[in-house]
Structures are given as structure tokens and as C-alpha cells.
Design a protein around this motif. Sequence first.
Motif, PDB file in Angstrom:
ATOM      1  N   PHE A 283       0.843  -1.195   0.000  1.00  0.00           N
ATOM      2  CA  PHE A 283       0.000   0.000   0.000  1.00  0.00           C
ATOM      3  C   PHE A 283       0.880   1.247   0.000  1.00  0.00           C
ATOM      4  O   PHE A 283       1.916   1.293   0.672  1.00  0.00           O
ATOM      5  CB  PHE A 283      -0.906   0.010   1.235  1.00  0.00           C
ATOM      6  N   THR A 284       0.449   2.231  -0.761  1.00  0.00           N
ATOM      7  CA  THR A 284       1.179   3.490  -0.797  1.00  0.00           C
ATOM      8  C   THR A 284       0.181   4.639  -0.838  1.00  0.00           C
ATOM      9  O   THR A 284      -0.967   4.474  -1.254  1.00  0.00           O
ATOM     10  CB  THR A 284       2.134   3.548  -2.009  1.00  0.00           C
ATOM     11  N   MET A 285       0.614   5.810  -0.374  1.00  0.00           N
ATOM     12  CA  MET A 285      -0.224   7.012  -0.379  1.00  0.00           C
ATOM     13  C   MET A 285       0.600   8.155  -0.957  1.00  0.00           C
ATOM     14  O   MET A 285       1.714   7.945  -1.434  1.00  0.00           O
ATOM     15  CB  MET A 285      -0.690   7.341   1.043  1.00  0.00           C
ATOM     16  N   CYS A 286       0.055   9.370  -0.900  1.00  0.00           N
ATOM     17  CA  CYS A 286       0.787  10.515  -1.439  1.00  0.00           C
ATOM     18  C   CYS A 286       2.086  10.741  -0.677  1.00  0.00           C
ATOM     19  O   CYS A 286       3.019  11.354  -1.190  1.00  0.00           O
ATOM     20  CB  CYS A 286      -0.074  11.773  -1.418  1.00  0.00           C
ATOM     21  N   THR A 287       2.153  10.261   0.557  1.00  0.00           N
ATOM     22  CA  THR A 287       3.411  10.239   1.296  1.00  0.00           C
ATOM     23  C   THR A 287       3.437   9.007   2.183  1.00  0.00           C
ATOM     24  O   THR A 287       2.418   8.619   2.750  1.00  0.00           O
ATOM     25  CB  THR A 287       3.604  11.497   2.161  1.00  0.00           C
ATOM     26  N   THR A 288       4.588   8.382   2.250  1.00  0.00           N
ATOM     27  CA  THR A 288       4.789   7.274   3.187  1.00  0.00           C
ATOM     28  C   THR A 288       5.968   7.593   4.100  1.00  0.00           C
ATOM     29  O   THR A 288       6.516   6.714   4.745  1.00  0.00           O
ATOM     30  CB  THR A 288       5.064   5.960   2.422  1.00  0.00           C
ATOM     31  N   ASN A 289       6.326   8.866   4.135  1.00  0.00           N
ATOM     32  CA  ASN A 289       7.448   9.325   4.942  1.00  0.00           C
ATOM     33  C   ASN A 289       6.911   9.998   6.204  1.00  0.00           C
ATOM     34  O   ASN A 289       6.222  11.021   6.114  1.00  0.00           O
ATOM     35  CB  ASN A 289       8.290  10.317   4.133  1.00  0.00           C
ATOM     36  N   PRO A 290       7.208   9.466   7.389  1.00  0.00           N
ATOM     37  CA  PRO A 290       6.672  10.060   8.620  1.00  0.00           C
ATOM     38  C   PRO A 290       7.177  11.473   8.884  1.00  0.00           C
ATOM     39  O   PRO A 290       6.610  12.191   9.706  1.00  0.00           O
ATOM     40  CB  PRO A 290       7.137   9.091   9.711  1.00  0.00           C
ATOM     41  N   ASP A 291       8.236  11.887   8.187  1.00  0.00           N
ATOM     42  CA  ASP A 291       8.731  13.258   8.339  1.00  0.00           C
ATOM     43  C   ASP A 291       7.995  14.243   7.434  1.00  0.00           C
ATOM     44  O   ASP A 291       8.159  15.457   7.574  1.00  0.00           O
ATOM     45  CB  ASP A 291      10.232  13.322   8.027  1.00  0.00           C
ATOM     46  N   TRP A 292       7.205  13.725   6.491  1.00  0.00           N
ATOM     47  CA  TRP A 292       6.507  14.590   5.541  1.00  0.00           C
ATOM     48  C   TRP A 292       5.002  14.372   5.590  1.00  0.00           C
ATOM     49  O   TRP A 292       4.300  14.568   4.609  1.00  0.00           O
ATOM     50  CB  TRP A 292       7.023  14.346   4.119  1.00  0.00           C
ATOM     51  N   CYS A 293       4.495  13.953   6.726  1.00  0.00           N
ATOM     52  CA  CYS A 293       3.061  13.736   6.865  1.00  0.00           C
ATOM     53  C   CYS A 293       2.428  14.947   7.562  1.00  0.00           C
ATOM     54  O   CYS A 293       3.097  15.945   7.828  1.00  0.00           O
ATOM     55  CB  CYS A 293       2.788  12.456   7.652  1.00  0.00           C
ATOM     56  N   ARG A 294       1.131  14.851   7.849  1.00  0.00           N
ATOM     57  CA  ARG A 294       0.433  15.969   8.491  1.00  0.00           C
ATOM     58  C   ARG A 294       0.750  15.978   9.980  1.00  0.00           C
ATOM     59  O   ARG A 294       0.316  15.118  10.732  1.00  0.00           O
ATOM     60  CB  ARG A 294      -1.078  15.845   8.265  1.00  0.00           C
ATOM     61  N   LEU A 295       1.513  16.965  10.398  1.00  0.00           N
ATOM     62  CA  LEU A 295       1.940  17.057  11.786  1.00  0.00           C
ATOM     63  C   LEU A 295       1.407  18.310  12.481  1.00  0.00           C
ATOM     64  O   LEU A 295       1.591  18.476  13.680  1.00  0.00           O
ATOM     65  CB  LEU A 295       3.473  17.053  11.867  1.00  0.00           C
ATOM     66  N   ASP A 296       0.770  19.204  11.717  1.00  0.00           N
ATOM     67  CA  ASP A 296       0.358  20.485  12.295  1.00  0.00           C
ATOM     68  C   ASP A 296      -0.968  20.401  13.042  1.00  0.00           C
ATOM     69  O   ASP A 296      -1.291  21.287  13.832  1.00  0.00           O
ATOM     70  CB  ASP A 296       0.256  21.553  11.199  1.00  0.00           C
ATOM     71  N   VAL A 297      -1.751  19.343  12.800  1.00  0.00           N
ATOM     72  CA  VAL A 297      -3.054  19.207  13.451  1.00  0.00           C
ATOM     73  C   VAL A 297      -3.145  17.830  14.099  1.00  0.00           C
ATOM     74  O   VAL A 297      -2.903  16.814  13.453  1.00  0.00           O
ATOM     75  CB  VAL A 297      -4.210  19.370  12.438  1.00  0.00           C
ATOM     76  N   ALA A 298      -3.489  17.808  15.382  1.00  0.00           N
ATOM     77  CA  ALA A 298      -3.674  16.538  16.090  1.00  0.00           C
ATOM     78  C   ALA A 298      -5.156  16.202  16.136  1.00  0.00           C
ATOM     79  O   ALA A 298      -5.989  17.057  16.426  1.00  0.00           O
ATOM     80  CB  ALA A 298      -3.116  16.635  17.504  1.00  0.00           C
ATOM     81  N   GLU A 299      -5.485  14.966  15.819  1.00  0.00           N
ATOM     82  CA  GLU A 299      -6.868  14.497  15.837  1.00  0.00           C
ATOM     83  C   GLU A 299      -6.918  13.120  16.486  1.00  0.00           C
ATOM     84  O   GLU A 299      -5.907  12.410  16.520  1.00  0.00           O
ATOM     85  CB  GLU A 299      -7.420  14.410  14.406  1.00  0.00           C
ATOM     86  N   PRO A 300      -8.072  12.718  16.990  1.00  0.00           N
ATOM     87  CA  PRO A 300      -8.184  11.362  17.548  1.00  0.00           C
ATOM     88  C   PRO A 300      -7.838  10.324  16.478  1.00  0.00           C
ATOM     89  O   PRO A 300      -8.230  10.470  15.319  1.00  0.00           O
ATOM     90  CB  PRO A 300      -9.657  11.267  17.958  1.00  0.00           C
ATOM     91  N   TRP A 301      -7.121   9.300  16.876  1.00  0.00           N
ATOM     92  CA  TRP A 301      -6.745   8.241  15.935  1.00  0.00           C
ATOM     93  C   TRP A 301      -6.916   6.900  16.629  1.00  0.00           C
ATOM     94  O   TRP A 301      -6.397   6.685  17.730  1.00  0.00           O
ATOM     95  CB  TRP A 301      -5.299   8.412  15.479  1.00  0.00           C
ATOM     96  N   ILE A 302      -7.653   5.994  15.992  1.00  0.00           N
ATOM     97  CA  ILE A 302      -7.844   4.651  16.530  1.00  0.00           C
ATOM     98  C   ILE A 302      -7.530   3.636  15.444  1.00  0.00           C
ATOM     99  O   ILE A 302      -7.583   3.947  14.251  1.00  0.00           O
ATOM    100  CB  ILE A 302      -9.287   4.429  17.042  1.00  0.00           C
ATOM    101  N   LEU A 303      -7.205   2.426  15.860  1.00  0.00           N
ATOM    102  CA  LEU A 303      -6.936   1.356  14.902  1.00  0.00           C
ATOM    103  C   LEU A 303      -8.229   0.907  14.232  1.00  0.00           C
ATOM    104  O   LEU A 303      -9.286   0.860  14.873  1.00  0.00           O
ATOM    105  CB  LEU A 303      -6.310   0.160  15.615  1.00  0.00           C
ATOM    106  N   PRO A 304      -8.164   0.566  12.952  1.00  0.00           N
ATOM    107  CA  PRO A 304      -9.344  -0.009  12.302  1.00  0.00           C
ATOM    108  C   PRO A 304      -9.725  -1.332  12.966  1.00  0.00           C
ATOM    109  O   PRO A 304      -8.866  -2.044  13.500  1.00  0.00           O
ATOM    110  CB  PRO A 304      -8.883  -0.242  10.855  1.00  0.00           C
ATOM    111  N   GLU A 305     -10.987  -1.642  12.915  1.00  0.00           N
ATOM    112  CA  GLU A 305     -11.461  -2.893  13.492  1.00  0.00           C
ATOM    113  C   GLU A 305     -10.802  -4.078  12.796  1.00  0.00           C
ATOM    114  O   GLU A 305     -10.590  -4.067  11.588  1.00  0.00           O
ATOM    115  CB  GLU A 305     -12.981  -2.981  13.335  1.00  0.00           C
TER     116      GLU A 305
END
Length: 328
Positions: A283-305
Motif C-alpha cells: 500500500f502506498t499514499m501521497c506520502t509514506t514518509n513520517p517526516d513529511w506527513c500531516r503534523l500540524d493538526v492533532a486528531e483522535p486516531w484509533i486502529l481499524p477494526e
Amino acid sequence: MTKFILDAYSLCYGSMRRRTLTHEFKIWGLLSTSPLGERTPPQKPVKTQEPLTSQLDRLVGLVQKFTEFVSARETLGDDDDTLRFHELCLALYDTLDGEQVKEFIGRYIHPQGVLRLLAHLGLPKALSTLLSDPSKHPGLLSLPASGQCQWSVTVLDPSRGARQFSTTVTAAHMAERLGDVHVPGPGKISWEDAMEAYSGLVVKTGDFGTGLEWDAARSLLSTPGAVTAHPETTLVQHLVERARGDARGETVTYYIACSRLPCYASVRYVDAVNKVVKPTSRFTMCTTNPDWCRLDVAEPWILPEATSAAVVATLKAEMLWDLAALLH
């Protein structure tokens, strides 16, 4: 493909309505005031040309219909009601997307207003584009008409596995949950140091993130209600489950299209999935680099079922390594 449209709105209308009445309510209010052509700074009066004036008048009427519609309906009515709402959203999107209108609103009403509202109306536009007649839009990838269709469309229910996000943010709780962690490379994680950093960066500033509440007495970070897994992770999990039943043994690469830059946790989740499910899927997305992901906004995050234990373990190891690297 009418059923596809109806199914999509049955899942997404509630979210669209909440955003209209909360996050974008002020912008919608500014645009519903007529005439827009007079809403300019007094020191710089603007003479709008007739075509733009007509577009602005049309925009005001559409915005008023849209806001009245969502304010009056907690849920959509019958099929005709849903399709009318779909057409209203498309008309509103097309009007907002006009170059003159975008420039005018950006300059005199709200600098980011149009971009936010176009993103808000992304679902209707995506449905329209996907189901467009290819003869009218050469080169556009579209679903064939009913009867000719060789595509399979699956609408995923975002409420599957929805639950409240809640965690106690203390050194003692982290030590109890995760134990004494030694990460190869960065070294041992000090939960006291981690909590001190969290307190300085988050607690003291009060920037806990969108949709998150902080109970200082209990050091509890939580959401007021149930939240859903981020859509990109829900889709990946669905494809992982489907791939388990594929006996062809071929390696398939899936590109997960996101409407905005994915967050750190989703990027790490996809990386963990890739490490566990290889070589059958990637699987790939527009970014797979943790240094270039969305870091400016924090939101709740849970694991998929139904996320596998192996993916959870891999994800935890990656996140702990990142944390250790930050602390050292």
C-alpha cells in the motif's frame, strides 16, 4: 449508479452537516448575505463587472438554500430528497470554483474560505466526476452506465468499529502499559522525560488537538463521543481482509488516494501493514514518509477494526522507536 450516490450520502451526510454547522458555519454565514458585491473594504470600493455580479447573486441564493437545507434536516429524506441535495451541492461547487468568484471571496470575504468549502463539497464533486459520461469528458476515467458496468463499487461504513478515544497520559500509566522499553539505536525510553516533554509542548499550551478534551485532574485525554478510524486506514484494512481470500499469490500494489495529507499515525500504520502482509500486497499514499506527513493538526486516531496482532506489534515498535529518537 443512483444507488451508489444514495449509499454515499447515507454514510456521509451527517458529517457534512456537522461541518456546515460548526467548522464552516461562519464562512457560510458570510456568503449568505446579499449583495456580496458590496462586502468590500470601505477604503477600497470594488466595481464588480456584471458577469461577476450575477455569479455572486447566484452564489448567495445557492448558499442560502444549502444552509437552510442542512439546518432543517438532521438526516436526508427519501431518494428524491437526497438527489436534490446532491444537485444543489454540485451547483454550489461549480459556482464557488469559478476563477472570478474565488478571487473575489479570497480577497474580500475570507482568505481560505473557498478552499475550505470546496474541500467540504468534495464528496458530491467526486461522485459526479466518477459517474460522468465519458463521451462528454474525453480522457476521464468513468464508470460505465448500468448494464455495461464491469466495475465493483463497495461503500465502506465508517462507523464500523467506532469507539471513544481515551487514554491516561502519565508516566506511571505508560510504564504499566508499555513496560521498560529499550529501543535499538536511540536507547531506553524514560517515561518521565516523555511526560515532561508532553507537558511542555501540549499541556501548558492547551493545544490538545481537534475533537480532544483534557481532564487535568485525571490526566485523561479523550473524546466526548465515539470516533471512527481514519478513512485511509479503514480502506487499507478492508483491502487486507479481501486479499486474504485471493489465492492467486500475486503481489498487488494499491494506491490509497487521500483528500489531504495523511497524518503521522496513518503513515506509520500503512508502513506496518506493508511489513506484515508482504509479499502479497503493498500500500502506498501521497506520502509514506513520517517526516513529511500531516503534523500540524492533532486528531483522535484509533486502529481499524480487526487489525491483526502482528500489525499492532509492528506499529507499536515503530512508534516507540520514533519516540525514543525524539527524546534522545
